[in-house]
Design a protein around this motif. Sequence first.
Motif, short mmCIF file in Angstrom:
data_model
loop_
_atom_site.label_atom_id
_atom_site.label_comp_id
_atom_site.label_asym_id
_atom_site.label_seq_id
_atom_site.Cartn_x
_atom_site.Cartn_y
_atom_site.Cartn_z
N GLY A 161 0.82 -1.22 0.00
CA GLY A 161 0.00 0.00 0.00
C GLY A 161 0.85 1.26 0.00
N LYS A 162 2.19 1.08 0.16
CA LYS A 162 3.12 2.24 0.27
C LYS A 162 2.57 3.25 1.28
CE LYS A 162 5.80 1.05 -3.38
NZ LYS A 162 5.99 -0.31 -2.93
N CYS A 163 2.09 2.73 2.39
CA CYS A 163 1.41 3.62 3.34
C CYS A 163 2.08 3.60 4.72
CB CYS A 163 -0.06 3.22 3.46
SG CYS A 163 -0.31 1.53 3.99
N MET A 164 3.35 3.12 4.76
CA MET A 164 4.04 3.09 6.04
C MET A 164 5.24 4.03 6.00
SD MET A 164 4.12 -0.98 6.85
CE MET A 164 3.99 -0.86 8.61
N ALA A 165 5.56 4.58 7.15
CA ALA A 165 6.76 5.43 7.23
C ALA A 165 7.50 5.13 8.53
CB ALA A 165 6.35 6.90 7.18
N TRP A 166 8.81 5.13 8.48
CA TRP A 166 9.66 4.85 9.64
C TRP A 166 10.81 5.85 9.63
CZ3 TRP A 166 10.45 2.92 14.21
CH2 TRP A 166 11.70 2.48 14.64
N ASP A 167 10.85 6.65 10.67
CA ASP A 167 11.91 7.67 10.71
C ASP A 167 13.05 7.27 11.64
OD1 ASP A 167 10.82 7.91 13.18
OD2 ASP A 167 10.05 9.94 12.93
N GLY A 168 13.09 6.02 11.98
CA GLY A 168 14.13 5.55 12.89
C GLY A 168 13.67 5.55 14.33
N LYS A 169 12.54 6.25 14.58
CA LYS A 169 12.02 6.31 15.96
C LYS A 169 10.57 5.87 16.02
CE LYS A 169 14.79 10.15 17.71
NZ LYS A 169 14.91 11.35 16.89
N GLU A 170 9.81 6.36 15.04
CA GLU A 170 8.37 6.09 15.10
C GLU A 170 7.88 5.45 13.79
OE1 GLU A 170 4.20 8.31 16.27
OE2 GLU A 170 5.97 9.52 15.83
N LEU A 171 6.98 4.48 13.97
CA LEU A 171 6.37 3.84 12.80
C LEU A 171 4.99 4.44 12.61
CD1 LEU A 171 6.69 1.46 10.70
CD2 LEU A 171 5.34 0.11 12.30
N LYS A 172 4.75 4.94 11.38
CA LYS A 172 3.42 5.50 11.10
C LYS A 172 2.77 4.72 9.97
CE LYS A 172 4.02 10.22 12.64
NZ LYS A 172 4.68 11.45 12.25
N ILE A 173 1.46 4.56 10.07
CA ILE A 173 0.71 3.87 9.00
C ILE A 173 -0.44 4.77 8.59
CG2 ILE A 173 -0.68 1.85 8.37
CD1 ILE A 173 0.80 0.26 10.52
N ASN A 174 -0.53 5.03 7.29
CA ASN A 174 -1.70 5.75 6.77
C ASN A 174 -2.74 4.69 6.40
OD1 ASN A 174 -3.58 7.26 5.53
ND2 ASN A 174 -2.19 8.29 4.09
N ASP A 175 -3.59 4.36 7.35
CA ASP A 175 -4.49 3.20 7.19
C ASP A 175 -5.45 3.33 6.01
OD1 ASP A 175 -3.78 3.19 10.33
OD2 ASP A 175 -4.25 1.17 9.62
N LYS A 176 -5.67 4.55 5.56
CA LYS A 176 -6.58 4.76 4.43
C LYS A 176 -6.09 4.00 3.19
CE LYS A 176 -7.99 8.76 2.44
NZ LYS A 176 -7.88 10.22 2.38
N PHE A 177 -4.78 3.87 3.10
CA PHE A 177 -4.22 3.23 1.91
C PHE A 177 -3.73 1.80 2.17
CE2 PHE A 177 -3.99 7.78 1.12
CZ PHE A 177 -4.62 7.84 -0.12
#
Lengths: 81, 405
Positions: free
Chosen positions: B259-275
């Motif tokens: 979904g290319k909807c995850m991001a990791w900045d080395g500290k926090e994992l974020k998911i854009n659940d819409k995608f």
Amino acid sequence: MAKSVEEVADAMYKLVKDADGLKKLKAMDLIKSMTELYGDEVDKKLCKSAIKELINSGKCVYTYFGGSYIELPHREGAAND
Amino acid sequence: MADALPKTPMLDELEKGGWPSFVTEIKLAAEKNPMGKDLLGLLERSYKEKIGHWKHGGIVGVMGYGGGVIGRYNDLPEEYPNISHFHTMRINQPAGWFYTSEALRGICDIWEKRGSGLTNMHGSTGDIILLGTSTDQLEPTFQDLAKIDFDIGGSGSDVRTPSCCCGMARCEWACYDTMAACYDFTMTYQDELHRPAFPYKFKFKFSGCPNDCVASIARSDMSIIGTWRDEIQIDKDAVKEYADSGMDIDSDVVGNCPGKCMAWDGKELKINDKFCVHCMHCINAMPKALRPGKDRGATILIGSKAPIVEGALLSSVLIPFIKMEPPYQEIKDLVDKMWDLWCEEGKNRERIGEFIQRIGLGNFLDEIEVDPIPEMVAHPRENPYVFYEDYYEDEDEDDEEGDDE
Ligand code: SF4
Ligand code: SF4
């Protein structure tokens, strides 16, 4: 007036008997024929009960040749003694 | 010990290597039952001659049922008399394939007495497969099995024995109770399971999450796959633990997210659940840190099949999300509508997926009174000629008649 299970089973049996050796009939063929014959006097549930009656009485059997059919009991060609 | 076993140099090759061998099992069975001996002989002969020696039997069965017994005879009965008849019985497995050892012993005892003693646990539909018996033993086997609460499964143009993953019994990812649903559907459709009345077979498979451990998306006419519609649950501390222990979250998890909807900045994992497309990859990769959302249910898909008459099909979405609560009436109402249409209009040996392809998804949805939605698009349009007139006409007619919603 609604037909009885026995009446419908008898009519189905006649169909299967008449088609014997000519055409293999599926459960749905019997149900469709009954609807044509009796119209509102039968419904699918009644027809299913009639098929059950037909099979449980041993007058007809289910067979499988690529699809499932309802036929008169007979010895199949492939059977060994 | 029975008579000496036939020489089987070709079959013996299949006993080599590290895997369990069906040849070894048949040899073991042959120590107790002459069917095994003849089976080895006939199979070796078939391997040599490259010819199968089985004949299809289309009539054998048990009283009242139209499915569950697959008739087989061999075409060399004088030479292999012990397997002159070698019918297979399919037995409805318990949901999730859980048995007590007592139940398994019960089945095996019956089969050693009534059949070859050979089993296949389990067939591809999920049934217990009892291999090899004679016509006169079918009914007694059926009666013996009934005494230990086992029934025959489906075969032919009927509902095939429904199957499910072990779901909530063992698996933390289960988004609904697959075993309860599978049992409920099996009981609801007993008539359709034992009395074939369809154009062809119809399979239900229940998977608790999109990992789809029973491969329902590829092997069932109706796939019921657990899913969620809110956000993936994230345990931030556990994510950190994965990172601290050396997991390359960026490459192994985020980089593989379809979904290319995850991001990791080395500290926090974020998911854009819409995608999020609910593929389960990230959850499988970090099971301690991520789990499906809390608002859980299932996606209903329709139409998969293996390549028999036509090519293979995967199921495609019919209902993107539905709550899975007994008695599952909404799904059953939909099933009834689909069966009515398919039974009325389907061709002999046409699976429902092929039927939908033949009449078109639009017409199918019209008939079963389900509105088309974007999730039903299986893949991007391949035919540029799209006609909308029918839909506009239908809407106009409905408006004029002002009939039922
Ligand atoms: S399909 Fe999902 S819920 Fe079912 S056993 Fe597999 S991982 Fe668990
Ligand atoms: S479930 Fe799949 S699509 Fe959704 S966030 Fe995880 S990897 Fe991405």
